[in-house]
Structure formats: C-alpha cells, structure tokens
Design an enzyme around this catalytic site. Structure first.
Site, PDB file in Angstrom:
ATOM      1  N   SER A  11      -2.533   2.512   1.385  1.00 46.13           N
ATOM      2  CA  SER A  11      -1.174   1.505   1.666  1.00 46.13           C
ATOM      3  C   SER A  11      -1.490   0.148   2.313  1.00 46.13           C
ATOM      4  O   SER A  11      -0.767  -0.604   2.204  1.00 46.13           O
ATOM      5  CB  SER A  11      -0.421   2.508   2.989  1.00 46.13           C
ATOM      6  OG  SER A  11       0.018   3.468   2.405  1.00 46.13           O
ATOM      7  N   THR A  12      -2.417   0.072   2.730  1.00 48.16           N
ATOM      8  CA  THR A  12      -2.920  -1.315   3.541  1.00 48.16           C
ATOM      9  C   THR A  12      -4.176  -1.651   3.070  1.00 48.16           C
ATOM     10  O   THR A  12      -5.059  -0.932   2.591  1.00 48.16           O
ATOM     11  CB  THR A  12      -2.844  -1.336   4.993  1.00 48.16           C
ATOM     12  OG1 THR A  12      -3.911  -0.570   5.504  1.00 48.16           O
ATOM     13  CG2 THR A  12      -1.685  -0.694   5.460  1.00 48.16           C
TER      14      THR A  12
END
Length: 192
Positions: free
Chosen positions: A10-11
C-alpha cells in the site's frame, strides 16, 4: 503454461519481499508489482501484468486483497481472466481456478458478491424512496433562497438577463433559471 505473479503493497516504504519470495517459491516465472493503495483505480503494474498474460497462463497472487479492491472488483478481474482462458490462484486462500473445487468456490463467492451488490442497490433505492416520501430530496441544498428568488423575479420583471441576475446574486445562471421557471433541480436548465 506460464505462472505469472502479481504483488502489491500500500505504501512506498513497505517492501514486497515476503510476497515475491512466496510467489517465486510457488513457481512464478515473472512477477509484476505495484506500490500503491488498492483504492487507486490506476495500478500500472497490474495493467502490465494483465497485458502480459496469455491463454493457459496462471495468475498467482499472495492473497486476493493484493489483487482486488473489493470482492466485486476481484470477481470482475478473475471473470475477465476466465474469458481469456487464464487461470487464477491465491497462495493464502482457497481460490484456485486450476482445480474443479477451486473454480466452484470462486463461482460461489462471485454469486455472493453479485447478491451483495444487488442488496446494497435495493437498500439505497428503498432509502431514497422513504426520504422522498417524507419530503426530503438528496443532493446539495439550492443556492436560490426565497429572498434570492424574490429579488431575481423583480430583476427579471425589470428586464435583466439571466446572466445579469446570476452575476448579481453570485450564483450560476442555470440555478436562477430553474428557480424562476420551476424546472426540477436534476434537469439542466436552458438559457433562452
């Protein structure tokens, strides 16, 4: 048959090592990656992966939440793979369309996702109908208050154009026109 992997975190500061190691150990020959939230519609790594896949290949993911943003999204992606004669497997869930049982399980999940979408749609429709029956309508409140309507009517009676009235009231011309002609809020007004 080529096993093609897809991974996502996600990051940017998260790493893909655990996913890529597991996919490689499971036989993935090519792995595509994304470092972005699954909520983002554009996922270039997934797009490249889907373009790379050919009939009889297998798309392998660590878990289904890495591929789809929701069950509905997952069903759509896997449905498209099925139409292209591409199989799908997840390492951590019982999704494996290369087996009869896995394909059955996927179709059951797809039916539940479709049913859930219909239930949400029916609830939304019922809620809107109930609100409408009580005199409430959705959307933004109108900018044309009773005082503004009265002022606009007076200006129009004095020969002002729709654009002049709108500029004076600092609202859109269409809002003025709808308020003075009684056109419904959801119908675009025409300036004549």
């Amino acid at each position: 048959m080529t096993v093609v992997g897809y991974t996502r975190v996600s990051t940017q500061d998260q790493n893909l090592h655990s996913q890529t190691d597991a996919l490689t150990a499971a036989g993935a020959e090519q792995i595509f990656t994304d470092k972005m939230s699954g909520e983002k519609a554009a996922r270039p790594g997934l797009d490249d992966c889907l373009k790379y896949l050919r009939a009889d290949d297998v798309l392998l993911v660590y878990s289904t939440d890495r591929l789809g943003r929701s069950m509905t999204d997952l069903v759509m992606i896997v449905g498209e793979l099925h139409r292209r004669n591409i199989q799908f497997r997840s390492l951590t869930e019982p999704f494996d369309t290369t087996t009869a049982g896995g394909e059955l399980f996927f179709h059951i999940c797809a039916a539940f996702a479709q049913m859930n979408g219909r239930i949400i749609s029916e609830r939304t429709t019922a809620g809107l109908a109930a609100a409408k029956a009580r005199g409430r309508v959705g959307g933004r409140p109108t900018v044309m208050t009773p005082d503004r309507i009265a002022f606009a009517q007076q200006m129009r009676a004095d020969g002002a154009t729709w654009q002049t009235i709108a500029a004076t009231l600092q609202v859109g011309s269409a809002s003025v026109l709808r308020a003075l002609t009684g056109a419904p809020e959801n119908v675009p007004a025409r300036l004549t």
